[in-house]
Design a protein around this motif. Structure first.
Motif, PDB file in Angstrom:
ATOM      1  N   ARG A 156       0.810  -1.221   0.000  1.00  0.00           N
ATOM      2  CA  ARG A 156       0.000   0.000   0.000  1.00  0.00           C
ATOM      3  C   ARG A 156       0.840   1.267   0.000  1.00  0.00           C
ATOM      4  O   ARG A 156       0.328   2.359  -0.240  1.00  0.00           O
ATOM      5  CB  ARG A 156      -0.955  -0.005   1.202  1.00  0.00           C
ATOM      6  CG  ARG A 156      -2.101  -1.003   1.042  1.00  0.00           C
ATOM      7  CD  ARG A 156      -2.816  -1.216   2.354  1.00  0.00           C
ATOM      8  NE  ARG A 156      -3.995  -2.060   2.238  1.00  0.00           N
ATOM      9  CZ  ARG A 156      -3.979  -3.395   2.235  1.00  0.00           C
ATOM     10  NH1 ARG A 156      -2.809  -4.036   2.297  1.00  0.00           N
ATOM     11  NH2 ARG A 156      -5.096  -4.084   2.144  1.00  0.00           N
ATOM     12  N   ALA A 157       2.127   1.146   0.300  1.00  0.00           N
ATOM     13  CA  ALA A 157       3.016   2.308   0.251  1.00  0.00           C
ATOM     14  C   ALA A 157       3.212   2.733  -1.196  1.00  0.00           C
ATOM     15  O   ALA A 157       3.473   1.909  -2.069  1.00  0.00           O
ATOM     16  CB  ALA A 157       4.355   1.974   0.893  1.00  0.00           C
ATOM     17  N   GLU A 158       3.097   4.011  -1.445  1.00  0.00           N
ATOM     18  CA  GLU A 158       3.218   4.518  -2.814  1.00  0.00           C
ATOM     19  C   GLU A 158       4.654   4.854  -3.178  1.00  0.00           C
ATOM     20  O   GLU A 158       4.994   4.885  -4.367  1.00  0.00           O
ATOM     21  CB  GLU A 158       2.326   5.750  -2.986  1.00  0.00           C
ATOM     22  CG  GLU A 158       0.841   5.437  -2.804  1.00  0.00           C
ATOM     23  CD  GLU A 158      -0.031   6.673  -2.833  1.00  0.00           C
ATOM     24  OE1 GLU A 158       0.536   7.804  -2.845  1.00  0.00           O
ATOM     25  OE2 GLU A 158      -1.266   6.533  -2.834  1.00  0.00           O
ATOM     26  N   GLU A 167       7.482   6.496   2.397  1.00  0.00           N
ATOM     27  CA  GLU A 167       6.387   6.038   3.253  1.00  0.00           C
ATOM     28  C   GLU A 167       6.762   4.764   3.990  1.00  0.00           C
ATOM     29  O   GLU A 167       6.501   4.622   5.191  1.00  0.00           O
ATOM     30  CB  GLU A 167       5.128   5.851   2.409  1.00  0.00           C
ATOM     31  CG  GLU A 167       4.587   7.173   1.882  1.00  0.00           C
ATOM     32  CD  GLU A 167       3.542   7.033   0.805  1.00  0.00           C
ATOM     33  OE1 GLU A 167       3.019   8.070   0.358  1.00  0.00           O
ATOM     34  OE2 GLU A 167       3.244   5.885   0.397  1.00  0.00           O
ATOM     35  N   ASN A 210       2.234  11.089   5.313  1.00  0.00           N
ATOM     36  CA  ASN A 210       1.576  10.576   4.106  1.00  0.00           C
ATOM     37  C   ASN A 210       1.099   9.144   4.298  1.00  0.00           C
ATOM     38  O   ASN A 210       0.012   8.767   3.840  1.00  0.00           O
ATOM     39  CB  ASN A 210       2.530  10.648   2.910  1.00  0.00           C
ATOM     40  CG  ASN A 210       2.782  12.074   2.458  1.00  0.00           C
ATOM     41  OD1 ASN A 210       2.049  12.989   2.843  1.00  0.00           O
ATOM     42  ND2 ASN A 210       3.812  12.275   1.654  1.00  0.00           N
ATOM     43  N   MET A 211       1.897   8.322   4.997  1.00  0.00           N
ATOM     44  CA  MET A 211       1.482   6.947   5.252  1.00  0.00           C
ATOM     45  C   MET A 211       0.317   6.921   6.228  1.00  0.00           C
ATOM     46  O   MET A 211      -0.590   6.083   6.102  1.00  0.00           O
ATOM     47  CB  MET A 211       2.652   6.131   5.815  1.00  0.00           C
ATOM     48  CG  MET A 211       2.410   4.628   5.804  1.00  0.00           C
ATOM     49  SD  MET A 211       2.349   3.982   4.118  1.00  0.00           S
ATOM     50  CE  MET A 211       1.474   2.445   4.360  1.00  0.00           C
ATOM     51  N   ARG A 216      -2.055   9.053   6.281  1.00  0.00           N
ATOM     52  CA  ARG A 216      -3.240   9.351   5.462  1.00  0.00           C
ATOM     53  C   ARG A 216      -3.711   8.092   4.734  1.00  0.00           C
ATOM     54  O   ARG A 216      -4.915   7.834   4.650  1.00  0.00           O
ATOM     55  CB  ARG A 216      -2.917  10.446   4.447  1.00  0.00           C
ATOM     56  CG  ARG A 216      -2.729  11.827   5.049  1.00  0.00           C
ATOM     57  CD  ARG A 216      -2.684  12.903   3.977  1.00  0.00           C
ATOM     58  NE  ARG A 216      -2.347  14.199   4.550  1.00  0.00           N
ATOM     59  CZ  ARG A 216      -1.117  14.680   4.633  1.00  0.00           C
ATOM     60  NH1 ARG A 216      -0.103  13.957   4.172  1.00  0.00           N
ATOM     61  NH2 ARG A 216      -0.890  15.852   5.167  1.00  0.00           N
ATOM     62  N   ILE A 217      -2.771   7.333   4.208  1.00  0.00           N
ATOM     63  CA  ILE A 217      -3.130   6.089   3.520  1.00  0.00           C
ATOM     64  C   ILE A 217      -3.839   5.140   4.479  1.00  0.00           C
ATOM     65  O   ILE A 217      -4.863   4.533   4.137  1.00  0.00           O
ATOM     66  CB  ILE A 217      -1.867   5.437   2.918  1.00  0.00           C
ATOM     67  CG1 ILE A 217      -1.328   6.282   1.758  1.00  0.00           C
ATOM     68  CG2 ILE A 217      -2.160   4.001   2.454  1.00  0.00           C
ATOM     69  CD1 ILE A 217       0.005   5.793   1.214  1.00  0.00           C
ATOM     70  N   LEU A 218      -3.321   5.020   5.693  1.00  0.00           N
ATOM     71  CA  LEU A 218      -3.910   4.116   6.671  1.00  0.00           C
ATOM     72  C   LEU A 218      -5.287   4.593   7.125  1.00  0.00           C
ATOM     73  O   LEU A 218      -6.209   3.780   7.306  1.00  0.00           O
ATOM     74  CB  LEU A 218      -2.984   3.973   7.877  1.00  0.00           C
ATOM     75  CG  LEU A 218      -1.619   3.328   7.596  1.00  0.00           C
ATOM     76  CD1 LEU A 218      -0.775   3.301   8.864  1.00  0.00           C
ATOM     77  CD2 LEU A 218      -1.767   1.935   7.029  1.00  0.00           C
ATOM     78  N   ASN A 220      -7.354   6.407   5.343  1.00  0.00           N
ATOM     79  CA  ASN A 220      -8.268   6.163   4.219  1.00  0.00           C
ATOM     80  C   ASN A 220      -8.627   4.683   4.131  1.00  0.00           C
ATOM     81  O   ASN A 220      -9.767   4.321   3.828  1.00  0.00           O
ATOM     82  CB  ASN A 220      -7.636   6.628   2.911  1.00  0.00           C
ATOM     83  CG  ASN A 220      -7.556   8.142   2.810  1.00  0.00           C
ATOM     84  OD1 ASN A 220      -8.329   8.856   3.442  1.00  0.00           O
ATOM     85  ND2 ASN A 220      -6.613   8.638   2.022  1.00  0.00           N
ATOM     86  N   GLU A 221      -7.651   3.825   4.427  1.00  0.00           N
ATOM     87  CA  GLU A 221      -7.898   2.383   4.421  1.00  0.00           C
ATOM     88  C   GLU A 221      -8.883   2.014   5.527  1.00  0.00           C
ATOM     89  O   GLU A 221      -9.740   1.141   5.348  1.00  0.00           O
ATOM     90  CB  GLU A 221      -6.591   1.619   4.603  1.00  0.00           C
ATOM     91  CG  GLU A 221      -6.694   0.121   4.428  1.00  0.00           C
ATOM     92  CD  GLU A 221      -6.672  -0.333   2.977  1.00  0.00           C
ATOM     93  OE1 GLU A 221      -7.126  -1.454   2.701  1.00  0.00           O
ATOM     94  OE2 GLU A 221      -6.176   0.435   2.132  1.00  0.00           O
ATOM     95  N   SER A 250     -12.342   2.698   4.151  1.00  0.00           N
ATOM     96  CA  SER A 250     -12.803   1.864   3.046  1.00  0.00           C
ATOM     97  C   SER A 250     -12.728   0.377   3.328  1.00  0.00           C
ATOM     98  O   SER A 250     -13.523  -0.411   2.800  1.00  0.00           O
ATOM     99  CB  SER A 250     -11.985   2.178   1.785  1.00  0.00           C
ATOM    100  OG  SER A 250     -10.609   1.876   1.989  1.00  0.00           O
TER     101      SER A 250
END
Length: 289
Positions: free
Chosen positions: A119-121, A125, A215-216, A218-220, A222-223, A226
């Motif tokens: 999931r890291a872009e 991250e 940034n990571m 934010r990904i978590l 958002n995860e 969803s």
């Protein structure tokens, strides 16, 4: 390997006994320090971590691919060498599990689930997560958590303190018997804030963009909105709120601009590493008891 253990009850019982024997030495030491209120010395912490990691490595499915192992250790070493002055020998592993998690064991052992890496872009991250986990080791949060578990009569939490998804599975339940407090153990907000701060410091020292940390997050987050089940394990031990994004951004804003000149956001090597990991066979879903 784990499926084989689950399918043979006697082997599961034998593994449980072996794990119990293997953990006995560090459990006794942690218990002794719990009674005295003192922490282990660095030498004792390293011994504890080595015994503990040996058990984890036998029980958790680790990615054995040489290219994957080489990269995760190269990235980890670039952070560890600017993070700790105790001359620890660091070890970094990718856990072959699809859910999101990362944890560290006393003495310099860091584990990152492939689900988090996928999931890291970009490289920063992943480096931010690893810097955070290294921060837990440097600040000795895991040793303190193990001691607290002994003080509250939680018993031996085993791998469940750090990898509850395994212990919640059919296999883990058969192999490791733990107290309920071990399954719900989590770092305090102060511990998490300290590890975040250390992660920002370490990534900056390693000339890696520290913005990878917020940034990571934010990904978590958002995860979590969803697909909450994917981050359940991580959040069980790492409380995550919006203020951690605000706090790490504020810390980064205080860094002298000259220190951020030339920091690295991403590399072709990271993207090749990620593609390699994604190409490997998918890990089996853990069986619920």
């Amino acid at each position: 390997m784990l499926a084989d253990i689950a399918s043979v009850p006697q082997l599961a019982r034998n593994s449980s006994l072996a794990l119990s024997r293997g953990l006995r030495s560090w459990a006794g030491l942690v218990g002794a320090f719990a009674l005295t209120g003192c922490l282990a010395t660095t030498q004792q912490e390293v011994a504890l971590g080595a015994d503990y990691a040996a058990q984890i490595n036998r029980q958790l499915p680790l990615v054995a691919d040489p290219q994957v192992s080489a990269y995760i250790n190269k990235l980890g070493d670039s952070l560890a060498k600017v993070a700790d002055d105790r001359s620890l020998t660091w070890h970094f592993y990718v856990v072959d599990q699809a859910d999101i998690n990362a944890f560290a064991v006393p003495g310099g052992y860091v584990y990152v689930n492939r689900g988090l890496i996928e999931r890291a872009e970009n490289m920063s991250e992943l480096a931010g997560v690893m810097g955070h986990e290294i921060g837990h080791v440097v600040k000795r949060h895991s040793v303190k958590q193990m001691q607290k578990a002994q003080q509250t009569s939680a018993g031996i939490a085993g791998v469940c303190i750090f990898a509850p998804s395994f212990c919640n599975s059919e296999t883990g339940s058969a192999v490791v018997q733990v107290g309920s407090a071990g399954l719900s153990a989590k770092f305090s907000r102060d511990d998490e804030a300290q590890a975040d701060q250390q992660g920002v410091i370490f990534t900056t020292r390693a000339k890696i963009d520290p913005h990878g940390i917020p940034n990571m997050f934010r990904i978590l987050l958002n995860e979590r909105k969803s697909n909450p089940g994917a981050v359940e394990v991580f959040l069980a031990s790492h409380p995550l709120e919006e203020d951690r994004i605000t706090d790490t951004n504020a810390q980064i804003a205080k860094i002298p601009p000259a220190q951020l000149v030339g920091v690295t956001l991403d590399t072709p090597e990271f993207q090749a590493f990620k593609r390699r990991l994604i190409s490997l066979p998918r890990p089996p879903a853990p069986k619920k008891p």
